[in-house]
Design an enzyme around this catalytic site. Structure first.
Site, PDB file in Angstrom:
ATOM      1  N   GLY A 116     -18.298 -70.909 -20.288  1.00 10.55           N
ATOM      2  CA  GLY A 116     -19.561 -70.241 -20.620  1.00 10.55           C
ATOM      3  C   GLY A 116     -19.379 -69.209 -21.711  1.00 10.55           C
ATOM      4  CE1 TYR A 117     -15.173 -67.577 -22.749  1.00 10.68           C
ATOM      5  CE2 TYR A 117     -14.207 -68.149 -24.872  1.00 10.68           C
ATOM      6  CZ  TYR A 117     -14.078 -67.615 -23.608  1.00 10.68           C
ATOM      7  OH  TYR A 117     -12.865 -67.114 -23.201  1.00 10.68           O
ATOM      8  CB  SER A 150     -17.826 -79.523 -22.564  1.00  9.23           C
ATOM      9  OG  SER A 150     -18.012 -79.477 -23.954  1.00  9.23           O
ATOM     10  CD  GLU A 234     -10.962 -73.656 -27.657  1.00 13.30           C
ATOM     11  OE1 GLU A 234     -11.999 -74.224 -27.312  1.00 13.30           O
ATOM     12  OE2 GLU A 234     -10.954 -72.589 -28.275  1.00 13.30           O
TER      13      GLU A 234
END
Length: 382
Positions: A116-117, A150, A234
């Protein structure tokens, strides 16, 4: 390892991929696969700590595993957000209780996570967070909206960057919260339909959703440093595995160019050779920077390289097909949602490559400020 291929290898992988797709379409099937990996200890190879049901492996062993997994045409991983993003973040910033609670179910393939960014109106500007979290005794109440999330429609948990200090601005006053997704009436997930006809991303609405106080990672107000640490995880071993998939897609485009006669065109031949050479360059860059932490621009350079490369490959796939590229595998005039073949899906989906995961513009800004030392880009207050 070479990127060479044979027609026989390509046929086998295509058949294996088709079988796996047909037998792993539902979330239930994907969870079964993740649990099978977890039972064998194949989740969490890159974690610096062992003892959560995972094996540990050297960097070289991780690369071998990731590349062979990709070459085998095994199902796409659905637990990678928890395994590769949240877990290393918990190891670095989490309490002992947080690691004991969340790492074992990730390693077992039992709990899936989403991130949740991004928020509407903020784009890739992570410091522009408006989602608010207000403390009420032993929990926080979260209100706001996240976008491009996503796996939100299947995830059990979401790590949310929220503003816990209402008077704060930009990267100050943010906290990193672990939020359960099973909160009917307080969390709503809406799929975002893409050009491909699929919905890989979602909007997530928080309306008083709760997160327990003990599920704040790094402490209240330290969310920015935790979020930046996570972004460093990431890109890494997964980039090399990604390039195996890219090599197979390039091989398919080369075959199509030969079959359609497009390879006789000098311009097409030049573009094919360039795609091949650039893919080799990306691999060398990934190997050179693998495991390094002293180059702040390496992740951004990697993202710029592969996003543009993949997008150009999609365009090339359409070029070698010619007019046939506009014809679908089924009748597009039917009432049912349209279907795409692999090349069409590649072309349409890759349009987003230069946006998600940090847009090209954001990556260039990072390189300009953190590597070249140019003046920081002015940003408005939130």
């Amino acid at each position: 390892m070479d990127f060479g291929f044979s027609h026989e290898d390509e046929d086998f992988r295509a058949e294996a991929r088709a079988w796996l797709t047909a037998n792993a379409e539902s979330a239930t099937d994907r969870r079964t696969w993740e649990r099978a990996l977890g039972r064998s200890g194949w989740i969490g190879l890159g974690w610096p700590e062992q003892g959560y049901g995972n094996r540990t492996a050297t960097l070289t062993q991780q690369v071998v595993w990731a590349e062979e997994y990709a070459r085998s045409a095994a199902p796409p991983r659905s637990g990678h957000i928890g395994e590769n993003l949240l877990a290393p973040t918990l190891v670095a910033h989490g309490t002992g209780e947080q690691k004991s609670r969340f790492l074992p179910p990730i390693a077992a393939g039992e709990e899936w996570w989403c991130q949740g960014y991004s928020e509407p109106g903020a784009g890739s500007d992570l410091a522009g967070v408006r989602t608010a979290a207000v403390r009420e005794r032993d929990c926080y109440r979260i209100s706001g909206q996240k976008i491009w999330t996503s796996l939100a429609h299947e995830a059990d948990w979401c790590f949310v960057l929220a503003r816990t200090d209402p008077e704060s601005r930009r990267h100050h006053g943010l906290s990193f919260l672990l939020v359960p997704m099973d909160q009917p009436g307080r969390i709503e997930v809406r799929p975002i339909r893409q050009m491909t006809g699929t919905s890989d991303f979602n909007e997530v609405f928080f309306d008083g959703a709760h997160a327990r106080v003990e599920h704040v990672v790094g402490g209240e107000g330290r969310g920015w440093s935790v979020a930046m640490s996570l972004l460093g995880f990431e890109r890494g071993v997964s980039t090399l595995a990604q390039q195996i998939g890219f090599a197979e897609e390039l091989a398919q485009v080369v075959r199509a160019a030969v079959e359609t006669g497009a390879a006789a065109d000098p311009v097409v031949r030049s573009r094919l050779v360039r795609q091949w050479a650039e893919l080799r360059t990306m691999r060398r860059h990934a190997l050179r920077t693998l495991g390094g932490s002293d180059d702040p621009g390496a992740p951004s350079v990697a993202k710029l390289l592969w996003a543009g490369w993949h997008q150009r490959l999609g365009e090339l796939a359409m070029q070698v097909r010619g007019a046939a590229a506009a014809v679908g595998p089924t009748d597009w005039s039917a009432a049912a949602p349209y279907e795409l073949d692999a090349d069409q899906h590649l072309f349409l989906f890759s349009r987003a490559d230069t946006i998600y995961g940090g847009s090209d513009q954001v990556q260039r800004t990072i390189i300009a400020e953190r590597v070249l030392g140019l003046p920081r880009e002015p940003k408005g207050a939130v």
